[in-house]
Design an enzyme around this catalytic site. Sequence first.
Site, mmCIF file in Angstrom:
data_model
loop_
_atom_site.group_PDB
_atom_site.id
_atom_site.type_symbol
_atom_site.label_atom_id
_atom_site.label_comp_id
_atom_site.label_asym_id
_atom_site.label_seq_id
_atom_site.Cartn_x
_atom_site.Cartn_y
_atom_site.Cartn_z
ATOM 1 C CB SER A 242 -5.124 18.040 -1.564
ATOM 2 O OG SER A 242 -5.160 16.919 -2.394
ATOM 3 C CB SER A 243 -0.729 19.242 -4.316
ATOM 4 O OG SER A 243 -1.765 19.368 -5.214
ATOM 5 C CG ASP B 283 -2.187 0.848 0.978
ATOM 6 O OD1 ASP B 283 -2.054 1.985 0.502
ATOM 7 O OD2 ASP B 283 -3.303 0.349 1.230
ATOM 8 C CG HIS C 13 9.731 31.238 -20.115
ATOM 9 N ND1 HIS C 13 10.415 30.057 -20.111
ATOM 10 C CD2 HIS C 13 8.496 30.925 -19.688
ATOM 11 C CE1 HIS C 13 9.619 29.097 -19.705
ATOM 12 N NE2 HIS C 13 8.453 29.597 -19.453
ATOM 13 C CG HIS C 14 5.432 31.958 -17.836
ATOM 14 N ND1 HIS C 14 4.504 31.199 -18.501
ATOM 15 C CD2 HIS C 14 6.314 31.082 -17.316
ATOM 16 C CE1 HIS C 14 4.805 29.922 -18.383
ATOM 17 N NE2 HIS C 14 5.905 29.823 -17.668
ATOM 18 C CD GLU D 40 0.690 23.071 -11.184
ATOM 19 O OE1 GLU D 40 1.285 22.782 -10.123
ATOM 20 O OE2 GLU D 40 -0.352 22.531 -11.550
ATOM 21 C CG HIS E 98 8.147 27.181 -16.202
ATOM 22 N ND1 HIS E 98 7.428 27.501 -17.326
ATOM 23 C CD2 HIS E 98 8.959 26.172 -16.565
ATOM 24 C CE1 HIS E 98 7.822 26.738 -18.327
ATOM 25 N NE2 HIS E 98 8.760 25.927 -17.891
ATOM 26 C CD1 TRP F 16 -4.551 30.038 -16.659
ATOM 27 C CD2 TRP F 16 -3.738 29.065 -14.824
ATOM 28 N NE1 TRP F 16 -3.257 29.645 -16.911
ATOM 29 C CE2 TRP F 16 -2.739 29.052 -15.805
ATOM 30 C CE3 TRP F 16 -3.455 28.490 -13.570
ATOM 31 C CZ2 TRP F 16 -1.471 28.498 -15.583
ATOM 32 C CZ3 TRP F 16 -2.192 27.952 -13.368
ATOM 33 C CH2 TRP F 16 -1.217 27.959 -14.362
ATOM 34 C CB THR G 203 12.138 18.420 -24.035
ATOM 35 O OG1 THR G 203 12.150 19.193 -22.839
ATOM 36 C CG2 THR G 203 10.727 18.008 -24.325
ATOM 37 C CB SER H 40 9.014 6.090 -20.406
ATOM 38 O OG SER H 40 9.310 7.403 -20.775
ATOM 39 C CE1 TYR I 256 8.621 21.730 -18.712
ATOM 40 C CE2 TYR I 256 9.700 23.133 -17.120
ATOM 41 C CZ TYR I 256 9.404 22.816 -18.434
ATOM 42 O OH TYR I 256 9.875 23.587 -19.455
ATOM 43 N NE ARG J 136 -4.126 33.597 -22.556
ATOM 44 C CZ ARG J 136 -3.354 33.083 -21.609
ATOM 45 N NH1 ARG J 136 -2.095 33.422 -21.500
ATOM 46 N NH2 ARG J 136 -3.844 32.204 -20.748
#
Lengths: 537, 181
Positions: A172-173, A108, A305-306, A258, A256, A144, A331, A271, A260, A453
Amino acid sequence: MTSNSYSSATEHAHEPQLRGLKRWLLTTNHKEIGTLYLIFSLTMFFIGGTMALVIRAELFQPGLQLVQPEFFNQMTTMHGLIMVFGAVMPAFVGLANWMVPLQIGAPDMALPRLNNFSFWLLPLAFSLLLSSLFMEGGGPNFGWTFYAPLSTTYAPPSTNFFILSIHLAGISSILGAINIIATILNMRTPAMKLMDMPLFVWTWLITAFLLLAVMPVLAGVVTMMLLDINFGTSFFNAAGGGDPVLFQHLFWFFGHPEVYIMILPAFGIASMIVPAFARKRLFGYRSMVYATASIAILSFVVWAHHMFTVGLPLAAQLFFMYATMLIAVPTGVKVFNWVATLFHGSISFEVPMLFTLAFIVQFTIGGLSGVMLAIVPADYQYHDTYFVVAHFHYVLVPGAVFAIIAGVYYWLPKWTGYYPDETLGRWHFWLSVIGVNLTFFPMHFSGLAGMPRRIPDYALQFADFNLLSSLGGFLFGLSQLLLVWVVVRCVRGGKPAPDNPWEGAEGLEWTVPSPAPLHTFSTPPEFIPERDSPSRA
Amino acid sequence: MNSLSLRTQQQGIRRTLWWLLLMLCGSVAFTVALVPLYDVFCELTGINGKGVNSAQVLQSTGIDQQRNVEVQMVTRTAAGMNWHFSATLSHKAVHPGEIHQMWFRMQNLGRTTGRARAVPSISPAEASNYFLKLECFCFNDQQLAAGEVLEVPVVFQIRSDLPEDLHRLTLAYTLYPQTGP
């Protein structure tokens, strides 16, 4: 072992079986909690998807037809929040709950009661979030990313509920991540070293560390918002000596990694599935592990970069541009790794493989538009246009969501004991692929042509692309009902699946019966690295 | 699995748990520290264009008569604020190293006494560490009765080691209402 010592140490496993609601409310079994997570995530996927369809219906043609701009803003905001925190993340946690103990040979999770708690926080968090839609002033309408001052000075009164729900989802996370790390590091079957673990386990281990590192930053940001709104502080308020740009730095320092968090477990699933259906071992196990770790580390130094357009110094823009482009290297290692695994494989195209192959191609499209966005001068042009929307939807929907669906099809025989219906699965796959690309590919063009947007209305020249996107959106959304049908049918019956339903699949999860009994691996399974390890020579 | 190895496993889980909780505390502490770190970083590098929020010391590095730098003055009031706020001079050519004084005029157009504070911003941001405010009305709140007019000065010096490629600075003041004590 003596049965006595075992049962005393894992008492929770031998309590009398509860029935009905109480069984699900009080369960500490990793398989049941995994199922709860997956059902919750599917529900949220449909709620968030319905909001996406409201958005696409309004954007079907220029002008305002169906909803008011205020409600449109709530829809874009809630769609993003629900899909990120309510659908994609819990889906991966659900898969981890089900599969990580099975893949490492553990009976478990390490902390079963905590596991129950971290799940049940989620329905609470999202009922609170959704209830804010019905409050006076409406729900969150600031996007968001909830940039201050939109989310502080100009926010609706319901923002406090939004903050509380983000706090709950964050807790929770964090608890889920702690549980997964404790399980992976301590409960592997004796002979399994870290470098013998299946890649889904590896990617989740790294993801859990990312969660632990950045979820507190998110909690910090919303706490500062709470203080700014209710207690007169000025973290993000220039009038009181604060700085709204600080909000963006903090948010993306969380945001950021987040990103990933939402893709690394998808890499893990791909994989697992590619080698299984290519009937070949993964081309480079170690390079896959190192690439995952590199992506995780790099994710901490690319956040700005955001926000290239906030007026960063030139040196900072160059640094963040090069660091971002550097991520294309690990990547690329991954993508070439999968391709090299397919090379000379004897490939068969069952539904999990179809979704995985589509994942690889479509995720790469999203990755490439990401490299385009990393170029600072180009980003000045693309910023806040539909090109960005196309980019992140390509990595999240035909990327992460396709990988989740692939994982579901791959492991359904283990969960239910029956194969999912192959014909329906193929219909689901082809409708999804066509729908998703019809939705998001034209957004590249409307974005490059300058469509911003987060707007409910647009100039006439964008009408054709938006019409295509809307048609695709409805096709994709409705075809997900097929997924529900496939899953329901598969739970009810179908072609019985043997312990290992896929010819080329490897791993401890295929050594237990199908369907997996409630309690597995009460004694650690035999694991001979020379024979069983995915990294064996 | 025998009871001994089960106990080792439980101990291992407990140990991992302590490490993870420690890590979590680390991330929380880091988050809390980010805000002051950001302020210090911005003050040292001047990259958010705020400059220093108290009187600075005159630099006697000589006046560069050869160079002319244009200083522009921009004023605005926060949304919904019923004050008039303007610079008496919109721009001025100065030599780096010189000391100058500029005047700003504010008037409370409302019917009640109000208090406000001007928040400066210098662009391009890289110039903010070379723009020294020897005296500035922005260091304090301004209180104006209904209809009252006030002229306030800023005394500044541009350091003579201002980077060569900067020819024009913009000094922007935003007037924000102040409440509370």
